[in-house]
Design a protein around this motif. Structure first.
Motif, short mmCIF file in Angstrom:
data_model
loop_
_atom_site.label_atom_id
_atom_site.label_comp_id
_atom_site.label_asym_id
_atom_site.label_seq_id
_atom_site.Cartn_x
_atom_site.Cartn_y
_atom_site.Cartn_z
N SER A 18 10.61 -21.49 -38.05
CA SER A 18 11.06 -20.10 -37.95
C SER A 18 11.26 -19.46 -39.31
O SER A 18 11.18 -18.24 -39.45
N VAL A 19 11.47 -20.26 -40.34
CA VAL A 19 11.61 -19.74 -41.69
C VAL A 19 10.30 -19.10 -42.16
O VAL A 19 10.31 -18.18 -42.97
N LEU A 20 9.18 -19.55 -41.60
CA LEU A 20 7.88 -18.95 -41.97
C LEU A 20 7.84 -17.46 -41.67
O LEU A 20 7.16 -16.71 -42.37
N ALA A 21 8.55 -17.02 -40.64
CA ALA A 21 8.57 -15.60 -40.32
C ALA A 21 9.13 -14.79 -41.49
O ALA A 21 8.62 -13.71 -41.81
N ILE A 22 10.14 -15.32 -42.12
CA ILE A 22 10.74 -14.64 -43.28
C ILE A 22 9.75 -14.63 -44.44
O ILE A 22 9.57 -13.61 -45.11
N ILE A 23 9.07 -15.76 -44.63
CA ILE A 23 8.12 -15.86 -45.75
C ILE A 23 6.95 -14.92 -45.56
O ILE A 23 6.58 -14.17 -46.47
N PHE A 24 6.33 -14.92 -44.34
CA PHE A 24 5.18 -14.02 -44.21
C PHE A 24 5.60 -12.57 -44.16
O PHE A 24 4.85 -11.69 -44.59
N ALA A 25 6.79 -12.26 -43.71
CA ALA A 25 7.28 -10.87 -43.78
C ALA A 25 7.47 -10.46 -45.25
O ALA A 25 7.10 -9.34 -45.63
#
Length: 164
Positions: A18-25
């Motif tokens: 779920s941390v990937l959502a922050i990274i790609f945002a």
């Protein structure tokens, strides 16, 4: 013990991914600022954010199943008693879920294996390797399959998790 282990595994994977959502945002915001404020678009941001979203999307399947976030059609089973619902759920897993998960696992394995052997890369602005994402599909299929086993065990033993 088995159910708790599988639930724990998918919980950890779900929280980490779920941390990937922050990274790609953040990558998308970075690219938009560079493009529209400084008139200097990046060559890599679109491809990288697309790959990260792919990881995010496929690897959360087991996590979503664990938290009952997948779409269900309860119109037929809502009128059944608890025993009827359990039988319908077991039949649904046996007839639809496990065959799908098995095909997903075996085909994604072949897909990833072929991509790895070819050293497949994207043909966009930058050439990024594709096989990690295809391997993630295989891992996702495995996580989904084992979470299905955990869900069936919960039904068979009529057990609800305390966190649900």
């Amino acid at each position: 013990m088995v159910v708790r282990t599988i639930n724990g595994l998918n919980e950890i994977v779900g929280r980490v991914i779920s941390v990937l959502a922050i990274i790609f945002a953040a990558i998308i915001i970075y690219d938009v600022v560079l493009r529209y404020v400084f008139n200097e678009p990046t060559r890599w941001a679109f491809d990288v954010s697309k790959q990260l979203f792919g990881f995010y999307f496929v690897l959360l399947g087991g996590y979503a199943l664990r938290h009952k976030a997948h779409v269900r059609v309860d119109i037929l089973t809502e009128k059944l008693g608890r025993g009827g619902q359990r039988i319908a759920d077991l039949l649904g897993y046996a007839i639809f879920f496990f065959p799908f998960a098995w095909v997903f696992l075996t085909r994604s394995w072949e897909f990833a294996e072929r991509s790895w052997a070819q050293g497949e890369v994207t043909y966009g602005a930058i050439q990024m390797p594709v096989y990690p994402l295809k391997m993630a599909m295989c891992v996702a299929a495995g996580l989904l399959l084992v979470q299905g086993v955990a869900e069936v065990l919960k039904i068979v033993f009529d057990r609800q998790e305390a966190s649900e």
